[in-house]
Design a protein around this motif. Structure first.
Motif, mmCIF file in Angstrom:
data_model
loop_
_atom_site.group_PDB
_atom_site.id
_atom_site.type_symbol
_atom_site.label_atom_id
_atom_site.label_comp_id
_atom_site.label_asym_id
_atom_site.label_seq_id
_atom_site.Cartn_x
_atom_site.Cartn_y
_atom_site.Cartn_z
ATOM 1 N N VAL A 1 -8.831 -3.260 37.785
ATOM 2 C CA VAL A 1 -8.117 -2.535 38.835
ATOM 3 C C VAL A 1 -6.696 -2.210 38.385
ATOM 4 C CG1 VAL A 1 -7.197 -2.698 41.174
ATOM 5 C CG2 VAL A 1 -9.511 -3.511 40.686
ATOM 6 N N ASP B 1 -5.176 1.687 37.704
ATOM 7 C CA ASP B 1 -4.004 2.194 38.426
ATOM 8 C C ASP B 1 -2.894 2.605 37.458
ATOM 9 O OD1 ASP B 1 -5.290 1.767 40.816
ATOM 10 O OD2 ASP B 1 -4.324 -0.167 41.217
ATOM 11 N N GLN B 2 -2.651 1.778 36.463
ATOM 12 C CA GLN B 2 -1.555 2.068 35.538
ATOM 13 C C GLN B 2 -1.925 3.148 34.526
ATOM 14 O OE1 GLN B 2 0.324 -1.609 33.982
ATOM 15 N NE2 GLN B 2 -0.699 -2.700 35.654
ATOM 16 N N ARG C 1 -11.647 9.641 39.212
ATOM 17 C CA ARG C 1 -10.286 9.579 39.750
ATOM 18 C C ARG C 1 -9.468 10.807 39.364
ATOM 19 N NH1 ARG C 1 -7.728 3.540 40.196
ATOM 20 N NH2 ARG C 1 -9.602 2.434 40.910
ATOM 21 N N HIS D 1 -7.759 13.653 41.803
ATOM 22 C CA HIS D 1 -6.356 14.041 41.705
ATOM 23 C C HIS D 1 -6.183 15.519 41.351
ATOM 24 C CE1 HIS D 1 -5.611 9.715 41.808
ATOM 25 N NE2 HIS D 1 -4.326 9.962 41.923
#
Length: 275
Positions: A209, A213-214, A257, A261
């Motif tokens: 996770v 995210d990073q 993801r 975006h």
């Protein structure tokens, strides 16, 4: 004008999805349109590059661009720059001017201006590249002819196994071998990262996770820079030992993801099934 950025503009139009034909005699324009319409459909945009090498064919260019002749709406773009800049670019390229003959490079440019004067005056869009670098010219072309879809970064996220080597076309490489390997879980060993149970095993961990995210933030930063530099295609390689479990699951997640975006992203799995 020779040295004003014709090749750069043509390459950018090709990247934007245009069917590009270089140095086409205008008398053949209708034939090209017909062939493209038959093979790709009338929705396929076409860019025809015409330069001074076409000589007397310029006299027929306007007639062959008329809407009633080709059945398409046309835009005439003229690329220009000051003589001193054109001379400097031609000298750097070490190429003679096609109209130079036995004279100086500047003589060829002046003859070219005379030949192209009527085209320049009738152009729908004149782009002065005197103070533009390659990236600024591609941005100008994209602003004029790009669609929101065409100017988005197109990303391929590819999984791979390190034991088979890193993909040679990778722009970014990430290593998933820091995550627990489903290979050592008997009920998951024969499955792949496309299996929901394997994907959950890989992604539902604090380390995964945090990485997602990073790493997505890093990718977005790089993507903005790529677009600013005129680069619209990127390959992100996600690796694990064999390219079967961890890299596959994370590749699918990263691609999704990126799509969420607003990027044009798709997953690919180079080594899946190779074992």
């Amino acid at each position: 004008m020779t040295g004003a950025g014709r090749s750069t503009a043509a390459k950018e139009l090709e990247d934007l999805g245009f069917y590009v034909v270089d140095n086409l005699p205008p008398t053949l324009l209708r034939d090209v349109v017909r062939l493209v319409d038959d093979s790709r459909g009338p929705q396929q945009p076409i860019a025809v590059v015409v330069d001074v090498r076409s000589g007397s064919f310029f006299d027929t260019l306007r007639a062959n661009l008329a809407y009633g002749v080709t059945g398409r709406r046309s835009t005439l773009v003229f690329l220009d720059a000051t003589d001193d800049v054109l001379v400097r670019r031609q000298e750097a390229a070490r190429r003679p001017h096609p109209l130079q003959g036995s004279g100086r490079l500047l003589d060829g440019l002046r003859r070219e201006r005379e030949v192209l004067a009527s085209l320049r005056s009738n152009a729908d869009l004149v782009i002065d590249t005197t103070n533009k670098n390659v990236h600024q010219l591609t941005d100008r072309i994209a602003d004029a002819f790009g669609t929101p879809e065409a100017v988005r970064l197109k990303v391929t996220v590819v999984s791979f196994g390190f034991k088979y080597g890193i993909p040679i076309d990778a722009d970014l490489v990430a290593d998933m071998r820091f995550l627990p390997n489903p290979h050592w879980v008997p009920e998951l060993r024969e499955r792949t990262g496309l299996d929901p149970d394997v994907a959950d095993y890989v992604k539902d961990r604090d380390a995964a996770v945090a990485f997602l995210d990073q790493y997505l933030a890093v990718v977005e930063t790089v993507a903005e820079g790529y677009l600013a530099e005129g680069k619209r295609f990127a390959t992100i390689a996600i690796g694990c030992t064999g390219g079967k479990h961890r890299s596959v699951a994370m590749t699918e997640e990263i691609a999704q993801r990126l799509v969420d975006h607003g990027y044009d992203a798709r997953p690919a799995h180079r080594d899946l099934g190779r074992e």
